[in-house]
Design an enzyme around this catalytic site. Sequence first.
Site, PDB file in Angstrom:
ATOM      1  N   ASN A  52      13.681  -3.213   7.924  1.00  0.00           N
ATOM      2  CA  ASN A  52      12.891  -2.143   7.310  1.00  0.00           C
ATOM      3  C   ASN A  52      11.833  -1.741   8.330  1.00  0.00           C
ATOM      4  O   ASN A  52      10.895  -2.495   8.582  1.00  0.00           O
ATOM      5  CB  ASN A  52      12.251  -2.678   6.020  1.00  0.00           C
ATOM      6  CG  ASN A  52      11.292  -1.671   5.409  1.00  0.00           C
ATOM      7  OD1 ASN A  52      11.232  -0.504   5.824  1.00  0.00           O
ATOM      8  ND2 ASN A  52      10.533  -2.119   4.411  1.00  0.00           N
ATOM      9  N   TRP A  53      12.007  -0.568   8.909  1.00  0.00           N
ATOM     10  CA  TRP A  53      11.082  -0.140   9.968  1.00  0.00           C
ATOM     11  C   TRP A  53       9.783   0.442   9.423  1.00  0.00           C
ATOM     12  O   TRP A  53       8.882   0.795  10.186  1.00  0.00           O
ATOM     13  CB  TRP A  53      11.787   0.872  10.892  1.00  0.00           C
ATOM     14  CG  TRP A  53      12.933   0.285  11.666  1.00  0.00           C
ATOM     15  CD1 TRP A  53      13.392  -1.003  11.601  1.00  0.00           C
ATOM     16  CD2 TRP A  53      13.773   0.958  12.617  1.00  0.00           C
ATOM     17  NE1 TRP A  53      14.472  -1.165  12.453  1.00  0.00           N
ATOM     18  CE2 TRP A  53      14.725   0.029  13.097  1.00  0.00           C
ATOM     19  CE3 TRP A  53      13.811   2.267  13.112  1.00  0.00           C
ATOM     20  CZ2 TRP A  53      15.696   0.351  14.044  1.00  0.00           C
ATOM     21  CZ3 TRP A  53      14.786   2.592  14.050  1.00  0.00           C
ATOM     22  CH2 TRP A  53      15.716   1.641  14.509  1.00  0.00           C
ATOM     23  N   LYS A  54       9.701   0.597   8.126  1.00  0.00           N
ATOM     24  CA  LYS A  54       8.476   1.103   7.470  1.00  0.00           C
ATOM     25  C   LYS A  54       8.006   2.389   8.143  1.00  0.00           C
ATOM     26  O   LYS A  54       8.822   3.179   8.610  1.00  0.00           O
ATOM     27  CB  LYS A  54       7.400   0.009   7.441  1.00  0.00           C
ATOM     28  CG  LYS A  54       7.920  -1.294   6.831  1.00  0.00           C
ATOM     29  CD  LYS A  54       6.843  -2.283   6.500  1.00  0.00           C
ATOM     30  CE  LYS A  54       7.456  -3.546   5.912  1.00  0.00           C
ATOM     31  NZ  LYS A  54       6.474  -4.509   5.470  1.00  0.00           N
ATOM     32  N   HIS A  89      10.131  -1.208  -3.021  1.00  0.00           N
ATOM     33  CA  HIS A  89       9.419  -2.083  -2.083  1.00  0.00           C
ATOM     34  C   HIS A  89       7.994  -2.306  -2.590  1.00  0.00           C
ATOM     35  O   HIS A  89       7.388  -1.404  -3.171  1.00  0.00           O
ATOM     36  CB  HIS A  89       9.393  -1.461  -0.680  1.00  0.00           C
ATOM     37  CG  HIS A  89       8.923  -2.418   0.362  1.00  0.00           C
ATOM     38  ND1 HIS A  89       7.591  -2.675   0.573  1.00  0.00           N
ATOM     39  CD2 HIS A  89       9.608  -3.215   1.219  1.00  0.00           C
ATOM     40  CE1 HIS A  89       7.487  -3.591   1.532  1.00  0.00           C
ATOM     41  NE2 HIS A  89       8.698  -3.929   1.939  1.00  0.00           N
ATOM     42  N   GLU A 127       5.278  -2.274  -1.171  1.00  0.00           N
ATOM     43  CA  GLU A 127       4.291  -1.294  -0.675  1.00  0.00           C
ATOM     44  C   GLU A 127       4.340  -0.020  -1.513  1.00  0.00           C
ATOM     45  O   GLU A 127       3.322   0.630  -1.730  1.00  0.00           O
ATOM     46  CB  GLU A 127       4.538  -1.028   0.815  1.00  0.00           C
ATOM     47  CG  GLU A 127       4.055  -2.218   1.652  1.00  0.00           C
ATOM     48  CD  GLU A 127       4.858  -2.499   2.910  1.00  0.00           C
ATOM     49  OE1 GLU A 127       5.567  -1.604   3.389  1.00  0.00           O
ATOM     50  OE2 GLU A 127       4.773  -3.638   3.406  1.00  0.00           O
ATOM     51  N   GLU A 178      10.864 -10.370  -2.133  1.00  0.00           N
ATOM     52  CA  GLU A 178       9.805 -10.322  -1.126  1.00  0.00           C
ATOM     53  C   GLU A 178       8.473 -10.668  -1.783  1.00  0.00           C
ATOM     54  O   GLU A 178       7.844  -9.809  -2.404  1.00  0.00           O
ATOM     55  CB  GLU A 178       9.717  -8.915  -0.522  1.00  0.00           C
ATOM     56  CG  GLU A 178      10.979  -8.465   0.180  1.00  0.00           C
ATOM     57  CD  GLU A 178      10.690  -7.393   1.225  1.00  0.00           C
ATOM     58  OE1 GLU A 178      11.104  -7.582   2.376  1.00  0.00           O
ATOM     59  OE2 GLU A 178      10.032  -6.390   0.907  1.00  0.00           O
ATOM     60  N   GLY A 210       4.029  -9.381   6.045  1.00  0.00           N
ATOM     61  CA  GLY A 210       3.139  -8.987   7.137  1.00  0.00           C
ATOM     62  C   GLY A 210       1.964  -9.928   7.331  1.00  0.00           C
ATOM     63  O   GLY A 210       1.019  -9.626   8.048  1.00  0.00           O
ATOM     64  N   SER A 216       7.688 -12.003   6.422  1.00  0.00           N
ATOM     65  CA  SER A 216       7.459 -12.750   7.664  1.00  0.00           C
ATOM     66  C   SER A 216       8.695 -13.504   8.159  1.00  0.00           C
ATOM     67  O   SER A 216       8.583 -14.622   8.673  1.00  0.00           O
ATOM     68  CB  SER A 216       6.255 -13.688   7.515  1.00  0.00           C
ATOM     69  OG  SER A 216       5.083 -12.942   7.232  1.00  0.00           O
ATOM     70  N   GLY A 268      10.688  -6.984   8.311  1.00  0.00           N
ATOM     71  CA  GLY A 268       9.779  -5.894   8.662  1.00  0.00           C
ATOM     72  C   GLY A 268       9.428  -5.947  10.138  1.00  0.00           C
ATOM     73  O   GLY A 268      10.178  -5.495  11.006  1.00  0.00           O
ATOM     74  N   GLY A 269       8.278  -6.545  10.452  1.00  0.00           N
ATOM     75  CA  GLY A 269       7.748  -6.561  11.818  1.00  0.00           C
ATOM     76  C   GLY A 269       8.761  -6.980  12.883  1.00  0.00           C
ATOM     77  O   GLY A 269       8.907  -6.311  13.916  1.00  0.00           O
TER      78      GLY A 269
HETATM   79  P1  13P Z   1       7.388  -8.475   7.408  1.00  0.00           P
HETATM   80  O1  13P Z   1       8.694  -9.035   7.914  1.00  0.00           O
HETATM   81  O2  13P Z   1       6.647  -7.695   8.442  1.00  0.00           O
HETATM   82  O3  13P Z   1       6.568  -9.508   6.717  1.00  0.00           O
HETATM   83  O4  13P Z   1       7.785  -7.387   6.269  1.00  0.00           O
HETATM   84  C1  13P Z   1       8.656  -7.751   5.261  1.00  0.00           C
HETATM   85  C2  13P Z   1       9.025  -6.538   4.509  1.00  0.00           C
HETATM   86  O5  13P Z   1       8.229  -5.982   3.784  1.00  0.00           O
HETATM   87  C3  13P Z   1      10.386  -6.015   4.673  1.00  0.00           C
HETATM   88  O6  13P Z   1      10.683  -5.043   3.733  1.00  0.00           O
END
Ligand code: 13P
Length: 251
Positions: free
Chosen positions: A10-12, A96, A98, A168, A174, A214, A235-236
Site C-alpha cells: 500500500n503506497w498510500k 483502511h 487511515e 491491521e 507506521g 510495520s 506500507g512503509g
Molecule cells: P506500515 O507498514 O508503514 O506500518 O503501514 C501498514 C499499512 O497501513 C498498510 O496498509
Amino acid sequence: MPRKPFIAGNWKMSLATNEASQLAMSIASTCSDLSDRDVLIAPSFTALHAVADAIKGSDIILAGQNVCWEEQGAYTGEISPAMLRDLGCTSVIIGHSERRTLFGETDQLVNKRLTGALAHGINPILCVGETLEEREQNITFEVLEKQMRIGLDKVDENSAHHIVIAYEPVWAIGTGKTASNEQAQEVHAFLRQLLAQIYKKGLAASIRILYGGSVKPENIDSLMVQPDIDGALVGGAALNAQSFERIVKFK
Ligand code: 13P
C-alpha cells in the site's frame, strides 16, 4: 486447498508519477511470475496509469486505495469502480484505518464501498483493526466483530470468496511496533472463526487474511509461519524495491 500467500504493498499518499513508475518497474522485474504467491501494489490514484504501463506483461496485481460505490455522477473527489478497471485495477483496498480514523469512514460506508466494488467485479481487501485504546480496554474482538459483520453485510457466499481480509492493528501502523506473532495469530484465528460463523467453514478456510502494521524484511518470515496469517499488507517497507522484494520472497 492451501491458501496462496498474498503480499500487498500500500503506497498510500507517496511517490510522484515517475518515482512510482520506477518502483513498479523494479518490482515487476524481481517479483513477477512467482506462481506460488500473489503480489499486489496499490499506488495513489494519480500514479495508476503510469504504474499500469510499468507492470504491463507481469502478473503483479494493480489495486486502488479506495473506491466509490456508484458508477458515475456527482461524487466530487471519488473514483468509480469502472474508472479503476479502466486503469487496469482488479482489486481495491477498502476501510483502511487511515480512511476510518482520519476521514470518518464508518462501517456502513465501508460496506457500501465493498459491495459496490464486488458488484463491478473488483476484488476488495477489507481492512479491519483496533486502536490502542480499544486493545487496552479489552474490546479488540468486539470492535473487529462489528467491523467484519457490518463490512460484510449483504455479501453472499459467491462474492465472499473474492474478498481478502487485512488485519491491521492501528497501533502498529507506521509506528515500528508490530503485533507479536502470537498476538497477530490470535486475532487471525478469531477472524477466521468469525468468517466460519458468517459463511461456511470451508469458505472461511479459503479466505486469505493478511497482517499489516510495520511489516519489514526482519519480521515477515516469523509472521508467515503462523497458521492463519496468509500474507501481508505492507506500507512503509513497500516503498523500497529491495525491502518489498525480500518481503515478497519470505522464507
Ligand atoms: P506500515 O507498514 O508503514 O506500518 O503501514 C501498514 C499499512 O497501513 C498498510 O496498509
